[in-house]
Design an enzyme around this catalytic site. Structure first.
Site, mmCIF file in Angstrom:
data_model
loop_
_atom_site.group_PDB
_atom_site.id
_atom_site.type_symbol
_atom_site.label_atom_id
_atom_site.label_comp_id
_atom_site.label_asym_id
_atom_site.label_seq_id
_atom_site.Cartn_x
_atom_site.Cartn_y
_atom_site.Cartn_z
ATOM 1 C CE LYS A 52 -3.965 -2.403 2.190
ATOM 2 N NZ LYS A 52 -4.754 -2.675 3.090
ATOM 3 C CD GLN A 96 -3.772 -4.381 6.223
ATOM 4 O OE1 GLN A 96 -3.660 -3.389 5.604
ATOM 5 N NE2 GLN A 96 -4.106 -5.505 5.882
ATOM 6 C CG ASP A 119 -9.501 0.146 4.415
ATOM 7 O OD1 ASP A 119 -9.636 -0.205 3.214
ATOM 8 O OD2 ASP A 119 -8.682 -0.044 5.335
HETATM 9 N N1 GUN Z 1 -7.270 -6.684 5.671
HETATM 10 C C1 GUN Z 1 -7.780 -7.426 4.736
HETATM 11 N N2 GUN Z 1 -8.275 -6.675 3.992
HETATM 12 C C2 GUN Z 1 -8.219 -5.268 4.240
HETATM 13 C C3 GUN Z 1 -8.591 -4.158 3.726
HETATM 14 O O1 GUN Z 1 -9.218 -4.115 2.687
HETATM 15 N N3 GUN Z 1 -8.307 -3.111 4.439
HETATM 16 C C4 GUN Z 1 -7.740 -3.354 5.711
HETATM 17 N N4 GUN Z 1 -7.514 -2.046 6.281
HETATM 18 N N5 GUN Z 1 -7.346 -4.448 6.168
HETATM 19 C C5 GUN Z 1 -7.512 -5.418 5.623
#
Ligand code: GUN
Length: 288
Positions: A52, A96, A119
Protein backbone atom coordinates in the site's frame (compact mmCIF):
# COMPACT_ATOMS: atom_id res chain seq x y z
CA UNK A 1 -11.25 -16.18 -22.48
CA UNK A 2 -10.53 -12.66 -21.25
CA UNK A 3 -7.97 -12.47 -18.46
CA UNK A 4 -9.11 -9.88 -15.92
CA UNK A 5 -5.62 -8.47 -15.53
CA UNK A 6 -5.63 -6.56 -12.26
CA UNK A 7 -1.90 -5.93 -12.30
CA UNK A 8 -2.00 -4.04 -15.60
CA UNK A 9 -5.29 -2.32 -14.79
CA UNK A 10 -3.98 -1.12 -11.43
CA UNK A 11 -0.85 0.26 -13.12
CA UNK A 12 -3.08 2.24 -15.50
CA UNK A 13 -5.10 3.58 -12.56
CA UNK A 14 -1.94 4.64 -10.71
CA UNK A 15 -0.79 6.56 -13.80
CA UNK A 16 -4.17 8.29 -14.05
CA UNK A 17 -4.07 9.13 -10.35
CA UNK A 18 -0.55 10.52 -10.62
CA UNK A 19 -1.81 13.12 -13.13
CA UNK A 20 -4.68 14.02 -10.77
CA UNK A 21 -2.28 14.23 -7.81
CA UNK A 22 0.11 16.49 -9.76
CA UNK A 23 -2.79 18.79 -10.62
CA UNK A 24 -3.92 18.93 -6.96
CA UNK A 25 -0.38 19.77 -5.89
CA UNK A 26 -0.09 22.51 -8.54
CA UNK A 27 -3.44 24.08 -7.68
CA UNK A 28 -3.50 23.62 -3.89
CA UNK A 29 0.13 23.28 -2.82
CA UNK A 30 -0.04 19.85 -1.29
CA UNK A 31 -0.31 16.19 -2.23
CA UNK A 32 -2.89 13.75 -0.83
CA UNK A 33 -1.80 12.10 2.42
CA UNK A 34 -2.59 8.59 3.67
CA UNK A 35 -1.83 7.50 7.23
CA UNK A 36 -1.17 3.77 7.44
CA UNK A 37 -1.45 2.10 10.85
CA UNK A 38 -0.02 -1.38 11.37
CA UNK A 39 -0.29 -2.95 14.80
CA UNK A 40 1.85 -5.99 15.61
CA UNK A 41 4.01 -8.09 13.32
CA UNK A 42 1.65 -10.32 11.33
CA UNK A 43 3.77 -11.18 8.26
CA UNK A 44 0.90 -11.03 5.73
CA UNK A 45 -0.23 -7.64 7.07
CA UNK A 46 3.35 -6.37 6.84
CA UNK A 47 3.44 -7.34 3.16
CA UNK A 48 0.06 -5.71 2.44
CA UNK A 49 1.02 -2.49 4.23
CA UNK A 50 4.32 -2.30 2.35
CA UNK A 51 2.47 -2.74 -0.96
CA UNK A 52 0.00 0.00 0.00
CA UNK A 53 2.85 2.40 0.86
CA UNK A 54 4.62 1.54 -2.41
CA UNK A 55 1.39 2.21 -4.32
CA UNK A 56 1.13 5.61 -2.63
CA UNK A 57 4.66 6.51 -3.67
CA UNK A 58 3.99 5.52 -7.28
CA UNK A 59 0.86 7.68 -7.42
CA UNK A 60 2.53 10.67 -5.73
CA UNK A 61 0.53 10.25 -2.51
CA UNK A 62 2.38 10.96 0.75
CA UNK A 63 2.12 8.07 3.21
CA UNK A 64 2.57 8.47 6.97
CA UNK A 65 3.61 5.18 8.51
CA UNK A 66 2.57 4.29 12.08
CA UNK A 67 3.91 0.96 13.34
CA UNK A 68 2.66 0.03 16.80
CA UNK A 69 3.59 -2.79 19.13
CA UNK A 70 1.04 -5.62 19.44
CA UNK A 71 0.79 -4.81 23.16
CA UNK A 72 -0.41 -1.24 22.53
CA UNK A 73 -3.37 -0.20 24.70
CA UNK A 74 -6.75 0.35 23.06
CA UNK A 75 -6.74 3.92 24.36
CA UNK A 76 -3.35 4.66 22.86
CA UNK A 77 -4.43 3.37 19.44
CA UNK A 78 -7.61 5.44 19.63
CA UNK A 79 -5.58 8.50 20.66
CA UNK A 80 -3.44 8.06 17.54
CA UNK A 81 -6.59 7.87 15.41
CA UNK A 82 -7.86 11.07 17.07
CA UNK A 83 -4.59 12.86 16.24
CA UNK A 84 -4.76 11.69 12.62
CA UNK A 85 -8.42 12.77 12.40
CA UNK A 86 -7.30 16.26 13.41
CA UNK A 87 -4.21 16.41 11.14
CA UNK A 88 -4.89 18.49 8.00
CA UNK A 89 -2.05 16.74 6.09
CA UNK A 90 -3.89 13.41 6.46
CA UNK A 91 -6.72 12.82 3.99
CA UNK A 92 -7.17 9.12 4.63
CA UNK A 93 -6.57 6.72 7.52
CA UNK A 94 -5.96 3.04 6.92
CA UNK A 95 -6.00 0.70 9.90
CA UNK A 96 -4.67 -2.63 8.68
CA UNK A 97 -6.82 -5.56 9.81
CA UNK A 98 -6.86 -7.94 11.57
CA UNK A 99 -5.69 -6.33 14.82
CA UNK A 100 -3.82 -8.42 17.40
CA UNK A 101 -5.92 -10.13 20.06
CA UNK A 102 -7.09 -7.82 22.83
CA UNK A 103 -7.77 -4.84 20.58
CA UNK A 104 -11.29 -3.94 19.50
CA UNK A 105 -11.24 -3.37 15.76
CA UNK A 106 -14.85 -2.23 15.52
CA UNK A 107 -14.31 0.51 18.12
CA UNK A 108 -11.20 1.66 16.22
CA UNK A 109 -12.97 1.66 12.86
CA UNK A 110 -15.78 3.74 14.35
CA UNK A 111 -13.21 6.19 15.73
CA UNK A 112 -11.95 7.06 12.23
CA UNK A 113 -13.60 10.22 10.92
CA UNK A 114 -15.99 9.13 8.13
CA UNK A 115 -14.49 11.74 5.76
CA UNK A 116 -11.05 10.08 6.22
CA UNK A 117 -12.40 6.51 6.12
CA UNK A 118 -10.82 5.54 2.80
CA UNK A 119 -11.35 1.83 3.61
CA UNK A 120 -15.10 2.44 3.77
CA UNK A 121 -15.51 0.37 6.96
CA UNK A 122 -17.08 3.03 9.21
CA UNK A 123 -20.77 2.30 9.87
CA UNK A 124 -21.63 5.65 8.28
CA UNK A 125 -19.98 4.69 4.98
CA UNK A 126 -21.30 1.11 5.14
CA UNK A 127 -24.76 2.55 5.82
CA UNK A 128 -24.42 4.93 2.90
CA UNK A 129 -23.52 1.97 0.67
CA UNK A 130 -26.55 0.03 1.90
CA UNK A 131 -28.74 3.07 1.15
CA UNK A 132 -27.21 3.73 -2.27
CA UNK A 133 -25.83 7.11 -1.14
CA UNK A 134 -22.38 8.44 -2.10
CA UNK A 135 -19.56 7.61 0.32
CA UNK A 136 -16.27 5.74 0.52
CA UNK A 137 -16.70 2.17 -0.66
CA UNK A 138 -14.65 -0.76 0.69
CA UNK A 139 -11.60 -1.19 -1.53
CA UNK A 140 -11.77 -4.87 -2.46
CA UNK A 141 -15.36 -4.97 -3.76
CA UNK A 142 -14.94 -1.54 -5.37
CA UNK A 143 -11.77 -2.85 -7.03
CA UNK A 144 -13.69 -5.87 -8.33
CA UNK A 145 -16.34 -3.59 -9.88
CA UNK A 146 -13.63 -1.42 -11.46
CA UNK A 147 -11.85 -4.51 -12.81
CA UNK A 148 -15.09 -5.63 -14.48
CA UNK A 149 -15.83 -2.13 -15.81
CA UNK A 150 -12.40 -1.74 -17.40
CA UNK A 151 -12.78 -5.11 -19.17
CA UNK A 152 -16.22 -4.29 -20.58
CA UNK A 153 -18.12 -6.67 -18.31
CA UNK A 154 -21.55 -5.45 -17.18
CA UNK A 155 -23.65 -7.02 -14.47
CA UNK A 156 -27.11 -5.54 -15.11
CA UNK A 157 -29.80 -8.19 -15.33
CA UNK A 158 -27.30 -10.99 -14.79
CA UNK A 159 -27.26 -13.63 -12.09
CA UNK A 160 -24.40 -12.99 -9.70
CA UNK A 161 -23.28 -15.21 -6.85
CA UNK A 162 -21.04 -13.91 -4.08
CA UNK A 163 -19.34 -16.60 -2.02
CA UNK A 164 -18.61 -15.20 1.44
CA UNK A 165 -20.34 -12.68 3.72
CA UNK A 166 -17.48 -10.86 5.43
CA UNK A 167 -17.82 -7.17 6.26
CA UNK A 168 -14.66 -6.49 4.24
CA UNK A 169 -15.66 -8.23 1.00
CA UNK A 170 -18.77 -10.39 0.69
CA UNK A 171 -21.38 -8.15 2.28
CA UNK A 172 -20.33 -4.88 0.59
CA UNK A 173 -19.77 -6.79 -2.70
CA UNK A 174 -23.39 -7.98 -2.68
CA UNK A 175 -24.61 -4.45 -1.88
CA UNK A 176 -22.63 -3.03 -4.82
CA UNK A 177 -24.08 -5.62 -7.19
CA UNK A 178 -27.53 -4.47 -6.02
CA UNK A 179 -26.84 -0.79 -6.71
CA UNK A 180 -28.59 0.82 -9.67
CA UNK A 181 -26.60 0.92 -12.92
CA UNK A 182 -24.70 -1.12 -15.48
CA UNK A 183 -22.20 -2.30 -12.83
CA UNK A 184 -25.03 -3.18 -10.45
CA UNK A 185 -28.59 -4.29 -11.20
CA UNK A 186 -27.56 -7.92 -10.76
CA UNK A 187 -29.82 -10.64 -9.42
CA UNK A 188 -27.58 -11.30 -6.46
CA UNK A 189 -27.24 -14.39 -4.29
CA UNK A 190 -24.89 -14.68 -1.32
CA UNK A 191 -23.70 -18.11 -0.20
CA UNK A 192 -21.51 -18.61 2.86
CA UNK A 193 -19.93 -21.06 5.26
CA UNK A 194 -23.30 -22.27 6.54
CA UNK A 195 -24.71 -22.85 3.04
CA UNK A 196 -24.57 -26.61 2.33
CA UNK A 197 -21.90 -27.37 -0.25
CA UNK A 198 -24.50 -28.81 -2.64
CA UNK A 199 -26.41 -25.51 -2.49
CA UNK A 200 -23.23 -23.51 -3.06
CA UNK A 201 -22.53 -25.59 -6.16
CA UNK A 202 -26.14 -25.35 -7.41
CA UNK A 203 -26.18 -21.56 -7.02
CA UNK A 204 -22.83 -21.18 -8.81
CA UNK A 205 -23.98 -23.36 -11.70
CA UNK A 206 -26.80 -20.89 -12.42
CA UNK A 207 -24.54 -17.85 -12.17
CA UNK A 208 -23.36 -15.57 -14.97
CA UNK A 209 -20.94 -13.93 -12.55
CA UNK A 210 -19.18 -15.70 -9.66
CA UNK A 211 -17.27 -13.70 -7.06
CA UNK A 212 -15.33 -15.94 -4.69
CA UNK A 213 -14.33 -14.58 -1.30
CA UNK A 214 -14.48 -17.62 0.95
CA UNK A 215 -10.88 -17.79 2.11
CA UNK A 216 -10.42 -21.49 1.29
CA UNK A 217 -7.88 -22.57 -1.33
CA UNK A 218 -9.42 -24.03 -4.52
CA UNK A 219 -12.88 -24.16 -2.93
CA UNK A 220 -14.72 -23.42 -6.20
CA UNK A 221 -14.36 -26.30 -8.69
CA UNK A 222 -14.52 -26.18 -12.48
CA UNK A 223 -17.80 -28.15 -12.58
CA UNK A 224 -19.48 -25.40 -10.48
CA UNK A 225 -19.01 -22.91 -13.31
CA UNK A 226 -21.42 -22.42 -16.23
CA UNK A 227 -19.90 -22.15 -19.72
CA UNK A 228 -19.33 -18.48 -20.51
CA UNK A 229 -19.47 -17.29 -16.91
CA UNK A 230 -17.29 -14.50 -15.51
CA UNK A 231 -15.26 -15.48 -12.44
CA UNK A 232 -13.55 -13.08 -10.04
CA UNK A 233 -11.30 -14.67 -7.42
CA UNK A 234 -10.72 -12.60 -4.28
CA UNK A 235 -8.84 -15.32 -2.40
CA UNK A 236 -5.11 -15.70 -2.07
CA UNK A 237 -3.39 -18.58 -0.29
CA UNK A 238 0.22 -19.64 0.03
CA UNK A 239 0.36 -23.41 -0.58
CA UNK A 240 3.09 -25.92 -1.38
CA UNK A 241 2.09 -25.51 -5.03
CA UNK A 242 2.57 -21.72 -4.82
CA UNK A 243 -0.03 -18.93 -4.58
CA UNK A 244 -3.57 -20.07 -5.38
CA UNK A 245 -6.99 -18.48 -5.09
CA UNK A 246 -10.42 -19.63 -3.92
CA UNK A 247 -11.07 -20.97 -7.46
CA UNK A 248 -9.44 -23.76 -9.44
CA UNK A 249 -8.19 -21.36 -12.14
CA UNK A 250 -6.36 -23.91 -14.32
CA UNK A 251 -9.31 -26.33 -14.44
CA UNK A 252 -11.98 -23.70 -15.19
CA UNK A 253 -10.25 -21.00 -17.23
CA UNK A 254 -11.14 -22.40 -20.67
CA UNK A 255 -14.88 -22.46 -19.97
CA UNK A 256 -14.99 -18.89 -18.61
CA UNK A 257 -15.79 -15.80 -20.67
CA UNK A 258 -13.47 -13.95 -18.30
CA UNK A 259 -11.55 -14.84 -15.15
CA UNK A 260 -9.17 -13.06 -12.79
CA UNK A 261 -5.80 -14.67 -12.02
CA UNK A 262 -4.20 -15.14 -8.59
CA UNK A 263 -1.88 -13.37 -8.06
CA UNK A 264 -2.30 -10.34 -10.34
CA UNK A 265 -6.08 -10.10 -10.23
CA UNK A 266 -8.04 -8.53 -7.39
CA UNK A 267 -5.08 -7.83 -5.06
CA UNK A 268 -3.56 -4.96 -7.07
CA UNK A 269 -7.07 -3.56 -7.68
CA UNK A 270 -7.73 -3.34 -3.93
CA UNK A 271 -4.66 -1.14 -3.55
CA UNK A 272 -5.56 0.95 -6.61
CA UNK A 273 -8.98 1.58 -5.09
CA UNK A 274 -7.42 2.65 -1.79
CA UNK A 275 -5.32 5.18 -3.70
CA UNK A 276 -8.40 6.33 -5.65
CA UNK A 277 -10.35 6.83 -2.41
CA UNK A 278 -7.42 8.75 -0.89
CA UNK A 279 -7.20 11.13 -3.86
CA UNK A 280 -10.98 11.61 -3.69
CA UNK A 281 -10.74 12.39 0.05
CA UNK A 282 -8.00 14.93 -0.66
CA UNK A 283 -10.05 16.59 -3.39
CA UNK A 284 -13.02 16.77 -1.00
CA UNK A 285 -10.88 18.26 1.80
CA UNK A 286 -9.45 20.85 -0.60
CA UNK A 287 -12.82 21.66 -2.10
CA UNK A 288 -11.33 20.76 -5.50
N1 GUN B 1 -7.25 -6.67 5.79
C1 GUN B 1 -7.67 -7.43 4.76
N2 GUN B 1 -8.23 -6.65 3.82
C2 GUN B 1 -8.15 -5.39 4.26
C3 GUN B 1 -8.55 -4.13 3.73
O1 GUN B 1 -9.12 -4.01 2.64
N3 GUN B 1 -8.27 -3.06 4.48
C4 GUN B 1 -7.68 -3.16 5.68
N4 GUN B 1 -7.46 -2.03 6.37
N5 GUN B 1 -7.29 -4.29 6.22
C5 GUN B 1 -7.53 -5.40 5.50
Amino acid sequence: MILLDGKATAATIRTELKARVDALRQDHGRAPGLAVILVGDDPASQVYVRMKEKGCAEAGIVSFSHRLDAAVAQGELEALIDRLNADPAVDGILLQLPLPKGLHSQACLERIAPDKDVDGFHPENMGRLALGLPGYRPCTPAGVIELLRRHGVTTAGKRAVVLGRSNIVGKPMALMLLEYGALGDATTTVVHSRTPLDDQRACCREADIVIAAVGRPLHVKADWIKDGAVVVDVGIHRTEAGLVGDCDFEAMKDKCAAISPVPGGVGPMTIAQLLTNTVAACAAHLGA
